[in-house]
Design a protein around this motif. Sequence first.
Motif, PDB file in Angstrom:
ATOM      1  N   GLY A 131       0.823  -1.076   0.116  1.00 61.44           N
ATOM      2  CA  GLY A 131       0.114   0.283   0.077  1.00 61.44           C
ATOM      3  C   GLY A 131       0.768   1.334   0.209  1.00 61.44           C
ATOM      4  N   SER A 132       1.885   1.083   0.394  1.00 59.99           N
ATOM      5  CA  SER A 132       3.005   2.186   0.496  1.00 59.99           C
ATOM      6  C   SER A 132       3.807   2.594  -0.913  1.00 59.99           C
ATOM      7  N   VAL A 133       3.490   1.739  -1.820  1.00 57.28           N
ATOM      8  CA  VAL A 133       4.199   1.976  -3.041  1.00 57.28           C
ATOM      9  C   VAL A 133       3.403   2.626  -4.110  1.00 57.28           C
ATOM     10  N   GLU A 134       4.147   3.948  -4.431  1.00 58.09           N
ATOM     11  CA  GLU A 134       3.429   4.966  -5.225  1.00 58.09           C
ATOM     12  C   GLU A 134       4.204   4.951  -6.683  1.00 58.09           C
ATOM     13  N   TYR A 135       5.411   4.427  -6.670  1.00 60.76           N
ATOM     14  CA  TYR A 135       6.280   4.286  -7.936  1.00 60.76           C
ATOM     15  C   TYR A 135       6.776   2.822  -8.282  1.00 60.76           C
ATOM     16  N   MET A 136       6.701   2.238  -9.302  1.00 61.64           N
ATOM     17  CA  MET A 136       7.148   1.165  -9.709  1.00 61.64           C
ATOM     18  C   MET A 136       7.893   1.108 -11.177  1.00 61.64           C
ATOM     19  N   VAL A 137       9.126   0.584 -10.995  1.00 66.51           N
ATOM     20  CA  VAL A 137      10.145   0.545 -12.065  1.00 66.51           C
ATOM     21  C   VAL A 137      10.010  -0.976 -12.498  1.00 66.51           C
ATOM     22  N   ALA A 138       9.631  -1.291 -13.787  1.00 70.28           N
ATOM     23  CA  ALA A 138       9.506  -2.549 -14.457  1.00 70.28           C
ATOM     24  C   ALA A 138       9.704  -2.544 -15.879  1.00 70.28           C
ATOM     25  N   TRP A 139       9.899  -3.948 -16.388  1.00 67.24           N
ATOM     26  CA  TRP A 139       9.697  -4.143 -17.719  1.00 67.24           C
ATOM     27  C   TRP A 139       8.350  -4.411 -18.055  1.00 67.24           C
ATOM     28  N   THR A 140       7.732  -5.392 -17.257  1.00 73.97           N
ATOM     29  CA  THR A 140       6.427  -5.494 -17.195  1.00 73.97           C
ATOM     30  C   THR A 140       5.701  -5.660 -15.857  1.00 73.97           C
ATOM     31  N   PRO A 141       4.845  -4.992 -15.605  1.00 76.68           N
ATOM     32  CA  PRO A 141       4.212  -4.778 -14.115  1.00 76.68           C
ATOM     33  C   PRO A 141       3.487  -6.160 -13.766  1.00 76.68           C
ATOM     34  N   PRO A 142       2.973  -6.443 -12.585  1.00 77.90           N
ATOM     35  CA  PRO A 142       2.381  -7.468 -12.324  1.00 77.90           C
ATOM     36  C   PRO A 142       1.052  -7.433 -12.837  1.00 77.90           C
ATOM     37  N   ALA A 143       0.341  -8.536 -13.281  1.00 74.28           N
ATOM     38  CA  ALA A 143      -0.894  -8.494 -13.859  1.00 74.28           C
ATOM     39  C   ALA A 143      -1.993  -8.018 -13.163  1.00 74.28           C
ATOM     40  N   ASP A 144      -1.895  -8.106 -11.650  1.00 70.60           N
ATOM     41  CA  ASP A 144      -2.926  -7.768 -10.724  1.00 70.60           C
ATOM     42  C   ASP A 144      -2.450  -6.655  -9.665  1.00 70.60           C
ATOM     43  N   LEU A 145      -2.868  -5.466 -10.119  1.00 65.22           N
ATOM     44  CA  LEU A 145      -2.257  -4.534  -9.204  1.00 65.22           C
ATOM     45  C   LEU A 145      -3.095  -3.974  -8.113  1.00 65.22           C
ATOM     46  N   SER A 146      -4.013  -4.667  -7.939  1.00 68.52           N
ATOM     47  CA  SER A 146      -4.998  -4.457  -6.727  1.00 68.52           C
ATOM     48  C   SER A 146      -4.450  -4.260  -5.517  1.00 68.52           C
ATOM     49  N   ALA A 147      -2.960  -5.041  -5.261  1.00 66.86           N
ATOM     50  CA  ALA A 147      -2.096  -4.952  -4.193  1.00 66.86           C
ATOM     51  C   ALA A 147      -1.578  -3.445  -3.972  1.00 66.86           C
ATOM     52  N   TYR A 148      -1.640  -2.535  -4.835  1.00 62.50           N
ATOM     53  CA  TYR A 148      -0.893  -1.455  -5.122  1.00 62.50           C
ATOM     54  C   TYR A 148      -2.029  -0.441  -5.119  1.00 62.50           C
ATOM     55  N   PRO A 149      -2.810  -0.085  -4.267  1.00 66.95           N
ATOM     56  CA  PRO A 149      -3.997   0.948  -4.466  1.00 66.95           C
ATOM     57  C   PRO A 149      -3.316   2.359  -4.418  1.00 66.95           C
ATOM     58  N   ASN A 150      -2.212   2.875  -4.160  1.00 66.14           N
ATOM     59  CA  ASN A 150      -1.729   3.978  -4.260  1.00 66.14           C
ATOM     60  C   ASN A 150      -0.611   4.335  -5.145  1.00 66.14           C
ATOM     61  N   LEU A 151      -0.641   3.384  -6.260  1.00 66.07           N
ATOM     62  CA  LEU A 151       0.492   3.491  -7.393  1.00 66.07           C
ATOM     63  C   LEU A 151      -0.060   4.506  -8.009  1.00 66.07           C
ATOM     64  N   ARG A 152       1.120   5.553  -8.524  1.00 71.18           N
ATOM     65  CA  ARG A 152       0.876   6.645  -9.205  1.00 71.18           C
ATOM     66  C   ARG A 152       1.302   6.425 -10.567  1.00 71.18           C
ATOM     67  N   LEU A 153       2.678   6.092 -10.736  1.00 71.21           N
ATOM     68  CA  LEU A 153       3.498   5.867 -11.791  1.00 71.21           C
ATOM     69  C   LEU A 153       4.231   4.503 -12.050  1.00 71.21           C
ATOM     70  N   ILE A 154       4.362   4.045 -13.299  1.00 69.05           N
ATOM     71  CA  ILE A 154       5.164   3.084 -13.553  1.00 69.05           C
ATOM     72  C   ILE A 154       6.123   3.608 -14.730  1.00 69.05           C
ATOM     73  N   PHE A 155       7.338   3.246 -14.301  1.00 71.97           N
ATOM     74  CA  PHE A 155       8.674   3.635 -15.155  1.00 71.97           C
ATOM     75  C   PHE A 155       8.760   2.324 -15.706  1.00 71.97           C
ATOM     76  N   SER A 156       9.004   2.542 -17.151  1.00 74.13           N
ATOM     77  CA  SER A 156       9.542   1.141 -18.177  1.00 74.13           C
ATOM     78  C   SER A 156      10.893   1.079 -18.011  1.00 74.13           C
ATOM     79  N   VAL A 157      11.465   0.127 -17.742  1.00 77.40           N
ATOM     80  CA  VAL A 157      13.053   0.205 -18.039  1.00 77.40           C
ATOM     81  C   VAL A 157      13.705  -0.021 -19.221  1.00 77.40           C
ATOM     82  N   GLY A 158      12.594   0.208 -20.039  1.00 77.71           N
ATOM     83  CA  GLY A 158      13.093   0.350 -21.801  1.00 77.71           C
ATOM     84  C   GLY A 158      12.299   1.434 -22.442  1.00 77.71           C
ATOM     85  N   ALA A 159      12.948   1.533 -23.399  1.00 76.25           N
ATOM     86  CA  ALA A 159      12.559   2.744 -24.481  1.00 76.25           C
ATOM     87  C   ALA A 159      10.931   2.551 -24.871  1.00 76.25           C
ATOM     88  N   GLY A 160      10.714   1.356 -25.088  1.00 76.58           N
ATOM     89  CA  GLY A 160       9.300   1.201 -25.354  1.00 76.58           C
ATOM     90  C   GLY A 160       8.085   0.953 -24.096  1.00 76.58           C
TER      91      GLY A 160
END
Length: 302
Positions: A37-66
Amino acid sequence: MAVLYLSDPARGQVFARAFAQALPDLPFHIGQAPDPGSVEYMVAWTPPADLSAYPNLRLIFSVGAGVDQFDLTALPPQVGVVRMLEPGIARQMVQMAVLATLALHRDLPAYLDQARHGQWQARPNRAADRTRVGVMGLGQLGRAVLEGLAPFGFDLAGYSRSPRDLPGVDCTTDLAAFLARTDILICLLPLTDQTRGMLDDALFAALPDGAHLVHLGRGAQLDPQALTRALAGRLASAWLDVTNPEPLPQDHPLWSHPRVIVTPHVASQTDAAQGAAHVLAGIRADRACDPVAGLIDRGRGY
């Protein structure tokens, strides 16, 4: 507030050290967060399929250009997606595009095939100013590639869905006209529903006889059977850094085609330290309510 990193652990350690130095007040977790619940920022190539565990997520940063590896329709609407703008990505892409363009312009696939057969046979050289190079996709990478090609004297053009004005480049939104005047086609388009399978029979047929393909976009944009058919006709050669499927099966005919060069998706690779700097800048901007560099338009997919 916390950051969760979900990619290569070794690169994650580089990110962790950068965050500890630059934002020591911001918890940085690799692999899992003690309090999702504390996670507001995620850095990933692909995020988890189910993001319901991260209700306060604001931004996902891709580790690649696409970001085409993300299922944007599955992400909560309030979550922003940020593509990687690490400056080394553009520099490496320019290097690969110049390498591939010059190789096809100077008939390297034909000379490599002759060398395999012990043949010493010169081919006529073509003047660069009489060779028309066209770049599909005029985002950050496409613009950088055109700038990198300019010193060689090629007749340069660019295609994009939105109008662009670049010095020394014939920019157009008319795909048919663009293809008709392109001797070496460089694909740098993002992968979207509109560009998936775009490199097909119809597109290759719209190129001039003897044209060449440099594919640096995404593998799923290419119809490999259409490419094989085009190579038996009007297309002279191709350089493929991305393929469909990826990787190509070991027995795929494109591996051994005498007029095709295949490289294993190596045009650009993210430098971990520079990637961490980009993510840090994005988080700082978000915390200050400033625009985040690389934030995509989810409706357009890039």
